[in-house]
Motif scaffolding. Structure first.
Motif, PDB file in Angstrom:
ATOM      1  N   UNK A 204       0.839  -1.205   0.000  1.00 54.88           N
ATOM      2  CA  UNK A 204       0.000   0.000   0.000  1.00 54.88           C
ATOM      3  C   UNK A 204       0.871   1.250   0.000  1.00 54.88           C
ATOM      4  N   UNK A 205       1.864   1.264   0.880  1.00 55.25           N
ATOM      5  CA  UNK A 205       2.742   2.432   0.962  1.00 55.25           C
ATOM      6  C   UNK A 205       3.580   2.608  -0.302  1.00 55.25           C
TER       7      UNK A 205
ATOM      8  N   UNK B 291       8.997   8.104  -1.923  1.00 54.13           N
ATOM      9  CA  UNK B 291       9.024   7.198  -0.776  1.00 54.13           C
ATOM     10  C   UNK B 291       8.918   7.903   0.570  1.00 54.13           C
ATOM     11  N   UNK B 292       9.705   8.919   0.798  1.00 52.54           N
ATOM     12  CA  UNK B 292       9.669   9.590   2.099  1.00 52.54           C
ATOM     13  C   UNK B 292       8.348  10.322   2.334  1.00 52.54           C
ATOM     14  N   UNK B 293       7.822  11.035   1.345  1.00 58.74           N
ATOM     15  CA  UNK B 293       6.499  11.622   1.565  1.00 58.74           C
ATOM     16  C   UNK B 293       5.429  10.563   1.839  1.00 58.74           C
ATOM     17  N   UNK B 294       5.532   9.406   1.196  1.00 53.40           N
ATOM     18  CA  UNK B 294       4.562   8.330   1.441  1.00 53.40           C
ATOM     19  C   UNK B 294       4.651   7.849   2.889  1.00 53.40           C
ATOM     20  N   UNK B 295       5.869   7.699   3.399  1.00 57.64           N
ATOM     21  CA  UNK B 295       6.031   7.289   4.797  1.00 57.64           C
ATOM     22  C   UNK B 295       5.428   8.340   5.725  1.00 57.64           C
ATOM     23  N   UNK B 296       5.627   9.610   5.411  1.00 58.38           N
ATOM     24  CA  UNK B 296       5.064  10.693   6.214  1.00 58.38           C
ATOM     25  C   UNK B 296       3.537  10.653   6.197  1.00 58.38           C
TER      26      UNK B 296
ATOM     27  N   UNK C  50      10.904   1.426  10.190  1.00 55.62           N
ATOM     28  CA  UNK C  50      10.389   0.210   9.562  1.00 55.62           C
ATOM     29  C   UNK C  50       9.543   0.532   8.328  1.00 55.62           C
ATOM     30  N   UNK C  51       8.608   1.451   8.471  1.00 57.61           N
ATOM     31  CA  UNK C  51       7.726   1.783   7.349  1.00 57.61           C
ATOM     32  C   UNK C  51       8.540   2.283   6.157  1.00 57.61           C
TER      33      UNK C  51
ATOM     34  N   UNK D 167       8.815   0.185   2.737  1.00 59.00           N
ATOM     35  CA  UNK D 167       8.280   0.857   1.554  1.00 59.00           C
ATOM     36  C   UNK D 167       9.284   0.808   0.405  1.00 59.00           C
ATOM     37  N   UNK D 168      10.551   0.972   0.721  1.00 62.08           N
ATOM     38  CA  UNK D 168      11.596   0.943  -0.304  1.00 62.08           C
ATOM     39  C   UNK D 168      11.910  -0.499  -0.712  1.00 62.08           C
TER      40      UNK D 168
END
Length: 139
Positions: free
Chosen positions: A17-18, A27-32, A75-76, A80-81
């Motif tokens: 999903x992420x 990737x980083x904006x998605x984690x945020x 972890x997220x 995600x990566x």
């Protein structure tokens, strides 16, 4: 135990999903965004169940009890990566293997106030089998 297993099954969806969100945002904006949505939901739940008063004791604990969110964010972000190269199965296998390996060491040392639990052949075999399973899933 069944509820924990069910939630674990849902967590297997999280990297995919992420990653989909990451394709749109990076990737980083998605984690945020993932953490922001989770934070909003938890804030709503805390307010609805009437436990917001417990937040006043947040800083009455040792500093290391406050880094759970930092560990979750790490972890997220890594999951995600990694999901694009090792897949959801690989992320899940590596996550469980890392968690169990660390947990066995944490139990052995009695870290964070846990009762010390000695290594046993069964515990070591469990870790070795998870390592082997992870290798087979990601190869």
């Amino acid at each position: 135990m069944l509820l924990t297993a069910a939630v674990g099954a849902l967590i297997a969806l999280q990297p995919a999903i992420n990653a989909g969100l990451g394709r749109a945002t990076g990737n980083l904006p998605a984690a945020l965004v993932s953490f922001a949505v989770g934070t909003l939901l938890l804030a709503l739940i805390v307010a609805l169940v009437g436990q917001a008063g417990g937040l006043s004791s947040t800083f009455d604990v040792r500093w290391y009890y406050l880094i759970g969110g930092l560990l979750g964010a790490g972890y997220v972000t890594v999951a995600l990566i990694a999901v694009s190269s090792i897949g959801a199965g690989g992320v899940a296998a590596a996550t469980v293997t890392g968690q169990l390996t660390a947990a066995v060491v944490i139990d052995r040392l009695g870290i964070l106030g846990l009762e010390q639990t000695p290594f046993s052949a069964a515990r070591i075999a469990g870790v070795v089998l998870l390592l082997a399973g992870t290798f087979l899933v990601v190869r």
